[in-house]
Design a protein around this motif. Structure first.
Motif, mmCIF file in Angstrom:
data_model
loop_
_atom_site.group_PDB
_atom_site.id
_atom_site.type_symbol
_atom_site.label_atom_id
_atom_site.label_comp_id
_atom_site.label_asym_id
_atom_site.label_seq_id
_atom_site.Cartn_x
_atom_site.Cartn_y
_atom_site.Cartn_z
ATOM 1 N N ARG A 135 0.830 -1.200 0.000
ATOM 2 C CA ARG A 135 0.000 0.000 0.000
ATOM 3 C C ARG A 135 0.867 1.254 0.000
ATOM 4 N N LYS A 136 1.960 1.183 0.738
ATOM 5 C CA LYS A 136 2.846 2.341 0.801
ATOM 6 C C LYS A 136 3.412 2.661 -0.580
ATOM 7 N N LYS A 137 3.872 1.615 -1.280
ATOM 8 C CA LYS A 137 4.436 1.836 -2.610
ATOM 9 C C LYS A 137 3.356 2.289 -3.590
ATOM 10 N N ALA A 138 2.161 1.743 -3.438
ATOM 11 C CA ALA A 138 1.088 2.140 -4.343
ATOM 12 C C ALA A 138 0.739 3.615 -4.153
ATOM 13 N N LYS A 139 0.761 4.069 -2.912
ATOM 14 C CA LYS A 139 0.463 5.475 -2.654
ATOM 15 C C LYS A 139 1.563 6.388 -3.188
ATOM 16 N N GLU A 140 2.803 5.886 -3.201
ATOM 17 C CA GLU A 140 3.920 6.700 -3.703
ATOM 18 C C GLU A 140 3.856 6.877 -5.216
ATOM 19 N N TRP A 141 3.243 5.921 -5.920
ATOM 20 C CA TRP A 141 3.178 6.000 -7.383
ATOM 21 C C TRP A 141 1.999 6.883 -7.773
ATOM 22 N N SER B 138 11.407 4.788 -7.019
ATOM 23 C CA SER B 138 11.443 3.988 -5.803
ATOM 24 C C SER B 138 10.168 3.167 -5.625
ATOM 25 N N GLY B 139 10.354 1.881 -5.374
ATOM 26 C CA GLY B 139 9.229 0.996 -5.094
ATOM 27 C C GLY B 139 8.395 0.586 -6.287
ATOM 28 N N GLN B 140 8.781 0.951 -7.493
ATOM 29 C CA GLN B 140 7.955 0.689 -8.672
ATOM 30 C C GLN B 140 8.618 -0.263 -9.660
ATOM 31 N N THR B 141 9.661 -0.964 -9.215
ATOM 32 C CA THR B 141 10.374 -1.846 -10.146
ATOM 33 C C THR B 141 9.493 -2.993 -10.634
ATOM 34 N N GLY B 142 8.523 -3.404 -9.820
ATOM 35 C CA GLY B 142 7.635 -4.480 -10.240
ATOM 36 C C GLY B 142 6.812 -4.128 -11.462
ATOM 37 N N LYS B 143 6.638 -2.823 -11.723
ATOM 38 C CA LYS B 143 5.849 -2.389 -12.879
ATOM 39 C C LYS B 143 6.695 -1.782 -13.988
ATOM 40 N N LEU B 144 7.941 -1.378 -13.640
ATOM 41 C CA LEU B 144 8.734 -0.612 -14.600
ATOM 42 C C LEU B 144 10.049 -1.272 -15.000
#
Length: 483
Positions: A195-201, A368-374
């Protein structure tokens, strides 16, 4: 002779007159004889109609000349009686009364025919629509519900409707039929997202990343696929414990032996470019020295590193880039995409090597935190590789003379490296990430819109009170997820 009148018309027609050559007077037979009650006539015996006996042949002619009943069951009953009386063969009875020969054959032998009786549905259409709405809404809000949730909900709702005890349970049949009746729902494997990473994106971060890629494209760094690189490390197991197996029904514990240490992990760094070129993997062991036995069977197809922890550090990563990556660069301009690991982002030695090189290297750190999508390696490469590797470990448990251990891990991973199909996967990863070819729409697809507040209040709770407690759990989870 056959009549074209329908049964309803025959019932209201004048009495039918039949003349027997042995009877001097006409006998009027009631039309009810030729209705559904005709099935009750016993062939091979005498019946009294208007006080006069009728022979079996006489009754047979009456019945055979009747318009056939519309109901299949009535025609089947007439065919059975005709055959059992000995007046018609199976084939003739089936043809005369227009019933399937096979069905008549099964009926005579007591074999059950036709479809089973329709199963009563547990819930009404409106109640099932509510369950569908709840499942879809929760999935849209990032808290998808699993089968365990339905196993709690179904008995509660069934209990509220005073169903019989046997129908209150959650069954595989109901679950399968429920999914058939609601094709919008399917069982899928969920993808865990912090959730934290999702909010950062956020929208701003997404637009900023697209702007960064656009600048790289303008500078000519995203034109040549041979110059677009991505590297990432991942941990590999040396043993795999099988969870679902075949065994004798009723056995409470099924033993599954494995070799090595199930908690021991080995770091592997892999990468390549958008043209599909895959470099030798870096295999990192822990220890002060590397034993020569760990190189056996590798044929120099991997790069061996070691440090005290077995976790990627600045020195190991820099050595790999300097000795393995930079010499393989052939493009005029090169760009390396990396995640935010400390050995990448804060590695001055690595950045210095890139600056000193004549390969014109640009280093780009992913959001940060978005490597799973990028990150291409995360999107398309490591998933299939890990699955193939787990399957390989399971196969090796069936070979008692061979085992995968820390000592021979490098040989096994090298033997299977070409089977991982990494070249095609990394090319697909660059396409999916929107890096090459540059595609802002692909980056937008990786972005999940924030959940509006009104979606929580839209969840219906009026159908059954038994849902209230479950919905409270759902609501709390949704509120935590709200941006």
């Amino acid at each position: 002779m056959e009549s074209s009148e329908s049964p309803s018309e025959a019932a209201h027609s004048p009495p039918i007159v039949y003349c027997d050559e042995n009877i001097s007077e006409e006998v009027q037979l009631p039309a009810s004889l030729f209705s559904a009650s005709a099935m009750e006539i016993s062939f091979g015996s005498t019946s009294a109609v208007s006080g006069l006996p009728l022979s079996a042949d006489c009754v047979e002619e009456f019945v055979y000349d009747l318009p056939l009943p519309h109901a299949y069951s009535d025609r089947m009953a007439l065919a059975l009686k005709a055959y059992k009386s000995g007046n018609l063969s199976q084939y003739a009875a089936a043809k005369k009364f227009k019933v399937p020969y096979t069905s008549l054959w099964k009926k005579l032998r007591g074999v059950r025919t036709g479809k089973k009786g329709a199963h009563l549905r547990k819930f009404s259409e409106a109640e099932e629509d509510y369950i569908e709405h709840l499942l879809l809404k929760c999935a849209e809000n990032g808290i998808p519900l699993d089968k365990r949730f339905l196993k709690r909900i179904v008995p509660l709702l069934a209990k509220s409707k005073d169903m019989p005890e046997k129908r209150k349970t959650f069954t595989k049949f109901w679950h399968r039929e429920f999914l058939k009746r609601h094709p919008k729902i399917s069982q899928r494997i969920s993808h865990g997202v912090s959730r934290k990473k999702a909010k950062e994106w956020t929208v701003e971060n997404r637009e900023g990343w697209i702007q960064r890629l656009s600048e790289l494209n303008t500078d000519g760094l995203l034109y040549d696929p041979a110059g677009i690189w991505n590297f990432d490390e991942s941990a590999f197991q040396v043993s795999e414990k099988v969870t679902t197996v075949y065994a004798k029904r009723g056995v409470k514990e099924v033993l599954s032996y494995y070799d090595g240490n199930d908690r021991e992990l080995i770091t592997v760094l892999a990468g390549g470019n958008a043209a599909g070129e895959i470099l030798r993997p870096l295999i990192l062991f822990d220890g002060k020295v590397v034993l020569a036995s760990r190189f056996e069977g590798t044929d120099d197809k991997c790069y061996i590193g070691f440090n005290s922890s077995g976790v990627m550090d600045n020195s190991t990563f820099t050595s790999y880039i300097r000795e393995e990556v930079i010499p393989k660069m052939t493009a005029a301009k090169n760009v390396i995409f990396l995640d935010g690991h400390s050995s990448h982002m804060f590695n001055l030695e690595f950045l210095s090597e890139c600056m000193k090189s004549d390969k014109d290297i640009t280093v780009v750190i992913l959001p940060s935190g978005q490597t799973g999508k990028l990150q291409p390696m995360d999107i398309k490469v490591y998933g299939p590789v890990k699955k193939y590797w787990r399957d390989y470990l399971r196969q090796m448990t069936l070979i008692p003379t061979e085992e995968v251990t820390k000592q021979n891990f490098a040989r096994h991973i090298v033997e299977k490296w070409n089977d991982f199909n990494m070249a095609a996967n990394i090319v697909s990863g660059f396409v999916s990430s929107g890096i090459y070819p540059f595609n802002p729409d692909a980056v937008c697809r990786a972005y999940v819109e924030p959940v509006p507040s009104q979606l929580v209040s839209d969840l219906p709770i009026s159908i059954a009170n038994v849902y209230v407690s479950e919905l409270q759990v759902v609501r709390r989870s949704l509120q935590k997820f709200l941006f």
